[in-house]
Design a protein around this motif. Structure first.
Motif, PDB file in Angstrom:
ATOM      1  N   ARG A  76       0.731  -0.667   0.116  1.00 47.10           N
ATOM      2  CA  ARG A  76      -0.212  -0.363  -0.180  1.00 47.10           C
ATOM      3  C   ARG A  76       0.441   1.437  -0.033  1.00 47.10           C
ATOM      4  O   ARG A  76       1.845   1.471   0.929  1.00 47.10           O
ATOM      5  CB  ARG A  76      -0.743  -0.006   0.792  1.00 47.10           C
ATOM      6  CG  ARG A  76      -1.658   1.205   1.357  1.00 47.10           C
ATOM      7  CD  ARG A  76      -3.354   0.758   2.576  1.00 47.10           C
ATOM      8  NE  ARG A  76      -3.989   1.435   3.149  1.00 47.10           N
ATOM      9  CZ  ARG A  76      -3.311   2.326   4.026  1.00 47.10           C
ATOM     10  NH1 ARG A  76      -2.626   2.871   4.950  1.00 47.10           N
ATOM     11  NH2 ARG A  76      -4.708   3.728   4.420  1.00 47.10           N
ATOM     12  N   TYR A  77       0.521   2.440  -0.981  1.00 44.72           N
ATOM     13  CA  TYR A  77       0.863   3.495  -0.665  1.00 44.72           C
ATOM     14  C   TYR A  77       2.849   3.701  -1.261  1.00 44.72           C
ATOM     15  O   TYR A  77       3.695   4.112  -0.461  1.00 44.72           O
ATOM     16  CB  TYR A  77       0.900   4.797   0.257  1.00 44.72           C
ATOM     17  CG  TYR A  77      -0.777   4.340   0.691  1.00 44.72           C
ATOM     18  CD1 TYR A  77      -1.244   4.391  -0.216  1.00 44.72           C
ATOM     19  CD2 TYR A  77      -1.233   5.318   1.725  1.00 44.72           C
ATOM     20  CE1 TYR A  77      -2.988   5.162   0.339  1.00 44.72           C
ATOM     21  CE2 TYR A  77      -2.814   5.896   2.571  1.00 44.72           C
ATOM     22  CZ  TYR A  77      -3.181   5.245   1.167  1.00 44.72           C
ATOM     23  OH  TYR A  77      -4.003   5.257   1.710  1.00 44.72           O
ATOM     24  N   ASN A  78       2.638   3.186  -2.487  1.00 45.70           N
ATOM     25  CA  ASN A  78       3.995   3.232  -3.072  1.00 45.70           C
ATOM     26  C   ASN A  78       4.099   3.253  -3.979  1.00 45.70           C
ATOM     27  O   ASN A  78       5.276   3.644  -5.445  1.00 45.70           O
ATOM     28  CB  ASN A  78       4.479   1.769  -3.061  1.00 45.70           C
ATOM     29  CG  ASN A  78       5.161   1.163  -1.925  1.00 45.70           C
ATOM     30  OD1 ASN A  78       6.134   1.316  -1.545  1.00 45.70           O
ATOM     31  ND2 ASN A  78       4.294   0.215  -1.025  1.00 45.70           N
ATOM     32  N   LEU A  79       3.260   4.425  -4.461  1.00 45.93           N
ATOM     33  CA  LEU A  79       2.911   4.477  -5.765  1.00 45.93           C
ATOM     34  C   LEU A  79       3.382   6.095  -6.380  1.00 45.93           C
ATOM     35  O   LEU A  79       2.114   7.132  -5.971  1.00 45.93           O
ATOM     36  CB  LEU A  79       1.779   4.489  -6.879  1.00 45.93           C
ATOM     37  CG  LEU A  79       1.984   2.950  -7.105  1.00 45.93           C
ATOM     38  CD1 LEU A  79       0.565   2.683  -7.473  1.00 45.93           C
ATOM     39  CD2 LEU A  79       2.838   1.947  -7.526  1.00 45.93           C
ATOM     40  N   ASN A  80       3.920   6.525  -6.898  1.00 46.05           N
ATOM     41  CA  ASN A  80       4.137   7.797  -7.374  1.00 46.05           C
ATOM     42  C   ASN A  80       3.215   8.291  -8.481  1.00 46.05           C
ATOM     43  O   ASN A  80       2.539   7.041  -9.019  1.00 46.05           O
ATOM     44  CB  ASN A  80       5.560   9.060  -7.111  1.00 46.05           C
ATOM     45  CG  ASN A  80       6.491   8.374  -8.405  1.00 46.05           C
ATOM     46  OD1 ASN A  80       5.898   8.094  -9.604  1.00 46.05           O
ATOM     47  ND2 ASN A  80       7.594   8.822  -8.566  1.00 46.05           N
ATOM     48  N   PHE A  81       2.812   9.616  -8.614  1.00 46.72           N
ATOM     49  CA  PHE A  81       1.975   9.577  -9.971  1.00 46.72           C
ATOM     50  C   PHE A  81       2.495   9.429 -11.333  1.00 46.72           C
ATOM     51  O   PHE A  81       1.638   8.211 -12.289  1.00 46.72           O
ATOM     52  CB  PHE A  81       1.474  11.335 -10.399  1.00 46.72           C
ATOM     53  CG  PHE A  81       0.889  11.312 -11.508  1.00 46.72           C
ATOM     54  CD1 PHE A  81      -0.315  11.265 -11.550  1.00 46.72           C
ATOM     55  CD2 PHE A  81       1.395  11.512 -12.592  1.00 46.72           C
ATOM     56  CE1 PHE A  81      -1.521  11.063 -11.890  1.00 46.72           C
ATOM     57  CE2 PHE A  81       0.168  11.584 -13.742  1.00 46.72           C
ATOM     58  CZ  PHE A  81      -1.100  11.354 -13.469  1.00 46.72           C
ATOM     59  N   HIS A  82       3.656   9.075 -11.572  1.00 47.96           N
ATOM     60  CA  HIS A  82       4.626   7.953 -12.964  1.00 47.96           C
ATOM     61  C   HIS A  82       4.246   7.614 -12.189  1.00 47.96           C
ATOM     62  O   HIS A  82       4.056   6.042 -13.209  1.00 47.96           O
ATOM     63  CB  HIS A  82       5.498   8.850 -13.010  1.00 47.96           C
ATOM     64  CG  HIS A  82       5.700  10.328 -12.861  1.00 47.96           C
ATOM     65  ND1 HIS A  82       5.254  11.288 -14.317  1.00 47.96           N
ATOM     66  CD2 HIS A  82       5.924  11.400 -11.619  1.00 47.96           C
ATOM     67  CE1 HIS A  82       5.271  13.000 -13.602  1.00 47.96           C
ATOM     68  NE2 HIS A  82       6.167  12.404 -12.641  1.00 47.96           N
ATOM     69  N   ASP A  83       4.946   6.344 -11.700  1.00 51.98           N
ATOM     70  CA  ASP A  83       4.775   4.703 -11.123  1.00 51.98           C
ATOM     71  C   ASP A  83       3.197   4.770 -11.046  1.00 51.98           C
ATOM     72  O   ASP A  83       2.984   3.359 -12.188  1.00 51.98           O
ATOM     73  CB  ASP A  83       4.932   4.451  -9.698  1.00 51.98           C
ATOM     74  CG  ASP A  83       6.366   4.949  -9.181  1.00 51.98           C
ATOM     75  OD1 ASP A  83       7.502   4.899 -10.326  1.00 51.98           O
ATOM     76  OD2 ASP A  83       6.838   5.321  -8.756  1.00 51.98           O
TER      77      ASP A  83
END
Length: 347
Positions: free
Chosen positions: A162-169
């Motif tokens: 959970r919560y491991n993505l920035n917008f580009h990821d």
């Protein structure tokens, strides 16, 4: 002289507002853009189909779309409407399409007042707001229409958790699942259809939100109203969340591959290939479940290494409380504990 602006904006309630101001001598030609209220300014299509985006000129007299000197420009707006991408420009017999729209767009030109855009082989990237601008000297007529592709919104987080993505990821994560980052409108419609998810995720406008139909303590508070919880705009490179992806209907078939034994992930990939298919991805499972009512109470490998199963008919031992795509996790790929879901595209 004519000064005219006629713009249609869509809201979540599908209401339209039109502003038009004309100040002209009686002898001058008068132009108005055709504006249609409600759903008629939203055009729906399925992936791979052809669609027509309407744009017409209503005129009392004067020039028509086919006249020399009249310029027609179609553009596509970015999710936050800060950038316009050229789609097609036409002036008389000279027409030019751009980038991914080359070879896929042309003007309908059913009559002299018709500047509707015909778009073929609709893709997920085509979703969004298009602008038709008709220019004759200093006169400017604008019409906007939103293209929507029918499909399903689903939450996604990677193997890291959970919560491991920035917008580009997040954009890449959706792309890897044959989908795109969902829009606010798409998440809103999913919420109206009953979607309830307590993890915040990126949307394509750079905002972070999540849908709650059953208010409760960990999800904004038990006393809060049902709706979309909005974290607002976040820093795209440094902020990390999950993502809401959007995919359309299947151009093929998702199915459970009957096998005598449980499989490792590598064996699952090979088994689908041996059956003339490929291992299914998460988007394909959600589309089969939501759009086709696919139901199977067997945990199976998917292409991202996750294990899931789709339940459209809740029952004991198979998602007893709600229809859902159940997530088992990201197990060790060497474990022989699961079957596999395959996908065979249309020939």
């Amino acid at each position: 002289m004519i000064t005219m602006l006629c713009t249609v904006f869509l809201s979540l309630t599908l209401a339209s507002s039109v502003y038009s101001e004309t100040n002209s001598p009686a002898s001058s030609p008068a132009y108005t853009a055709e504006t249609e209220l409600g759903d008629q300014n939203r055009v729906f299509a399925s992936r791979g189909s052809n669609v027509t985006l309407p744009c017409r000129l209503h005129r009392q007299h004067g020039m028509s779309f086919g006249s020399v000197g009249m310029r027609i420009k179609w553009t596509k707006l970015s999710a936050d409407e800060s950038v316009e991408e050229d789609v097609l420009v036409s002036m008389g017999f000279h027409k030019k399409s751009y980038d991914s729209f080359q070879g896929r767009v042309h003007l309908q030109e059913a009559d002299d007042d018709d500047a509707s855009l015909v778009l073929s082989d609709v893709s997920l990237d085509d979703m969004g707001k298009f602008r038709c601008e008709v220019i004759d000297g200093i006169d400017d007529v604008i019409h906007e229409v939103t293209l929507e592709v029918q499909g399903v919104v689903f939450p996604y987080s990677p193997r890291l958790g959970r919560y491991n993505l920035n917008f580009h990821d997040a954009e890449q994560a959706c792309l890897d699942q044959d989908s795109v980052v969902a829009s606010f409108d798409q998440l809103y419609e999913a919420w109206r259809s009953g979607m309830d998810w307590c993890n915040a995720g990126w949307l394509n406008d750079g905002s972070v939100q999540y849908p709650v139909t059953k208010p409760r303590g960990p999800c904004g508070g038990a006393n809060a109203r049902a709706g979309l919880r909005n974290y607002g705009q976040r820093e795209k490179s440094k902020s990390h969340y999950d993502v809401f992806c959007f995919t359309s209907g299947l151009k093929g078939r998702l199915y459970w591959l009957v096998q005598p034994d449980k499989l490792t992930f590598t064996e699952a990939v090979q088994a689908c290939q041996d059956d003339g298919a490929e291992i299914a991805n998460v988007a394909q499972m959600y589309a089969a479940w939501k759009l086709n009512g696919y139901d199977r109470c067997d945990s199976g490998w998917l292409a991202d290494g996750s294990v899931r199963y789709p339940i459209s008919r809740p029952r004991r031992n198979c998602s007893p409380t709600e229809a859902a795509v159940r997530f088992v996790g990201f197990p060790d790929k060497k474990q022989k504990l699961f079957g596999v879901y395959c996908f065979k595209g249309q020939q």
